[in-house]
Enzyme design. Structure first.
Site, PDB file in Angstrom:
ATOM      1  N   GLU A   9       3.304 -58.026  34.521  1.00  0.00           N
ATOM      2  CA  GLU A   9       2.205 -57.459  35.537  1.00  0.00           C
ATOM      3  C   GLU A   9       0.981 -58.116  35.404  1.00  0.00           C
ATOM      4  OE1 GLU A   9       2.212 -53.316  35.915  1.00  0.00           O
ATOM      5  OE2 GLU A   9       3.970 -53.413  37.173  1.00  0.00           O
TER       6      GLU A   9
ATOM      7  N   HIS B 220      23.336 -62.564  17.462  1.00  0.00           N
ATOM      8  CA  HIS B 220      24.747 -62.711  17.880  1.00  0.00           C
ATOM      9  C   HIS B 220      25.186 -63.072  19.273  1.00  0.00           C
ATOM     10  CE1 HIS B 220      25.741 -61.486  13.543  1.00  0.00           C
ATOM     11  NE2 HIS B 220      24.625 -60.861  13.860  1.00  0.00           N
TER      12      HIS B 220
ATOM     13  N   LYS C  15       6.979 -51.735  46.671  1.00  0.00           N
ATOM     14  CA  LYS C  15       6.718 -50.310  46.798  1.00  0.00           C
ATOM     15  C   LYS C  15       6.731 -50.196  48.469  1.00  0.00           C
ATOM     16  CE  LYS C  15       4.518 -48.537  42.990  1.00  0.00           C
ATOM     17  NZ  LYS C  15       3.356 -47.995  42.418  1.00  0.00           N
TER      18      LYS C  15
HETATM   19  O1  PA5 Z   1       0.550 -51.209  36.253  1.00  0.00           O
HETATM   20  C1  PA5 Z   1       0.716 -50.690  37.289  1.00  0.00           C
HETATM   21  O2  PA5 Z   1      -0.250 -50.102  37.781  1.00  0.00           O
HETATM   22  C2  PA5 Z   1       2.155 -50.352  37.920  1.00  0.00           C
HETATM   23  O3  PA5 Z   1       3.153 -50.914  37.071  1.00  0.00           O
HETATM   24  C3  PA5 Z   1       2.088 -48.858  37.990  1.00  0.00           C
HETATM   25  O4  PA5 Z   1       2.254 -48.061  36.815  1.00  0.00           O
HETATM   26  C4  PA5 Z   1       3.645 -48.149  38.554  1.00  0.00           C
HETATM   27  O5  PA5 Z   1       4.100 -48.886  39.853  1.00  0.00           O
HETATM   28  C5  PA5 Z   1       3.857 -46.698  38.671  1.00  0.00           C
HETATM   29  O6  PA5 Z   1       2.680 -46.329  39.437  1.00  0.00           O
HETATM   30  P1  PA5 Z   1       2.310 -44.713  39.653  1.00  0.00           P
HETATM   31  O7  PA5 Z   1       1.625 -44.460  38.489  1.00  0.00           O
HETATM   32  O8  PA5 Z   1       1.179 -44.936  40.769  1.00  0.00           O
HETATM   33  O9  PA5 Z   1       3.428 -43.974  39.967  1.00  0.00           O
END
Ligand code: PA5
Length: 396
Positions: free
Chosen positions: A265, A286, A383
């Site tokens: 990310e 393996h 999302k």
């Molecule tokens: O790094 C990030 O911001 C995202 O991966 C969020 O952690 C993930 O989408 C979950 O979002 P939220 O905490 O708003 O539910």
């Protein structure tokens, strides 16, 4: 203590070309302006919040059989990584169950059946408060909780961790007067040492003070983070597009998941970035091992190893030593550069240091690639599209 070996199996030429960049980044950290690159997340949790976390954790440990954590992404991986490291896989003094990290109906229905007669406390974690996976799971869990407990009891059993300003979860928490913790304004993958991660970690009985002290200690060694980020960048430029985060202890497998999220990310942007994958050896020798020794030369590995593990003897030989020998043999037999990170033992201090090391390295790596390390537009677009489709835009 942690030893970072960037040389034995990596043999990187060209790091010197980055000396100028290296000193520029280092200067920022030395003169206190490193915040432009990395905001110290542990500072986001004040002493009083930490005390509250400890108090609430104690209450949770004494008042439930199952502590249910509902979250996904950064609201899931950080605490799960740390908890899995420090808890016995087979014997638990408190059962911590995670849900809300997928839309899988069979898993959720089995879970609801399993917990229906248990004494429950729930922590719902979502920075935005609007994430579908989390809200779906929470709505079913809430339905179950409401059938078991009255509203006074629910206020002792539902804890909501979210941002301070908006979102569905915040409204539910306010309307029903549920206990709240706030997640500061950092990307989810950097939120492990905020209440998003610290509360579940503390409930598991893990020493959060030592975790934080390891994190703080690692700050004095920013050179390591810059070097690692530079080496990764260089390897990427030489065509190593895949980084195999490799562990030799199952306890670190969820840590690998956290690393995958952190690096994917942070750097998977503008049609580029190293693809992080998770490898567990010797199991994967393996399977993937074949590719790693004779396949295309697009992979490098970062090994995270615990040198002194709880040992067991096979005849008169230490299995832990054998596992360490396997690591060296594999690094030699691999047709790829390997960076080896050896922890003398698994303890909170070392893990706090590793959290810092990887978070800062990821962020610096983002800058080296010329991308913003702190957004995740790809995840956000999933999302959005998912919500649109659920609202009827998508027709089969
Ligand atoms: O790094 C990030 O911001 C995202 O991966 C969020 O952690 C993930 O989408 C979950 O979002 P939220 O905490 O708003 O539910």
């Amino acid at each position: 203590m942690i030893k970072y070996d960037f040389k034995t199996f990596a043999n990187i030429d060209g790091v010197n070309n980055y000396k100028e960049y290296f000193s520029k980044i280092k200067e920022k950290f030395d003169n206190g302006t490193g915040g432009e690159i990395f905001t110290d997340v542990y500072k986001c949790t004040s002493k009083s919040v930490l005390e509250k976390i400890k108090k609430v954790s104690k209450y949770i440990r004494n008042n439930c059989d199952v502590f249910l954590v509902i979250g996904v992404g950064g609201s899931y991986h950080g605490s799960k990584a740390v908890i899995d490291m420090f808890t016995n896989h087979y014997k638990k003094d408190i059962e911590i169950i995670y849900t809300g990290y997928s839309m899988n109906s069979s898993n959720l229905s089995e879970l609801l059946d399993y917990i229906k007669d248990k004494n429950l406390i729930v922590n719902v974690i979502s920075k935005s408060g609007n994430t579908l996976e989390v809200n779906f799971a929470f709505s079913k869990v809430l339905e179950l909780m409401k059938s078991k407990y009255d509203s006074k009891e629910l206020r002792k059993r539902i804890i909501i961790t979210t941002n301070k300003k908006t979102g569905k979860l915040l409204s539910i928490a306010k309307k029903n007067n549920y206990m709240k913790f706030y997640i500061p304004d950092v990307s989810g993958r950097y939120s492990c040492l905020t209440p998003a991660g610290l509360l579940p970690i503390c409930v598991a009985g893990i020493n959060v003070d030592m975790l934080i002290s390891g994190y703080i200690e690692a700050k004095s060694d920013i050179d390591k983070c810059i070097l690692y980020a530079t080496i990764r960048h260089l390897l990427y430029k030489k065509g190593k597009k895949i980084e195999a985060f490799t562990v030799y202890d199952e306890k670190l497998l969820s840590f690998n998941d956290w690393l995958k999220q952190l690096f994917a990310e942070t750097q998977g942007k503008k049609k580029g970035g190293i693809l992080p994958i998770s490898v567990f050896n010797t199991r994967d020798m393996h399977s993937l091992g074949q590719y790693f020794t004779e396949g295309e030369e697009i992979v490098f590995s970062t090994v995270i190893n615990i040198v002194n593990n709880k040992d067991i003897k096979i005849k008169d030989k230490s299995l832990n030593k054998i596992n360490n020998i396997a690591l060296l043999s594999i690094a030699k037999s691999y047709n790829m550069p390997s960076i080896i990170i050896n922890m003398d033992k698994l303890n909170e201090k070392n893990i706090g240091s590793l959290l810092y090391f990887f978070m800062v390295s990821a962020a610096i790596g983002g800058y080296l690639m010329g991308v913003n390390p702190y957004n995740q537009l790809g995840v956000n677009s999933y999302k959005r599209i998912m919500k649109e489709n659920l609202n009827g835009k998508y027709k089969r």
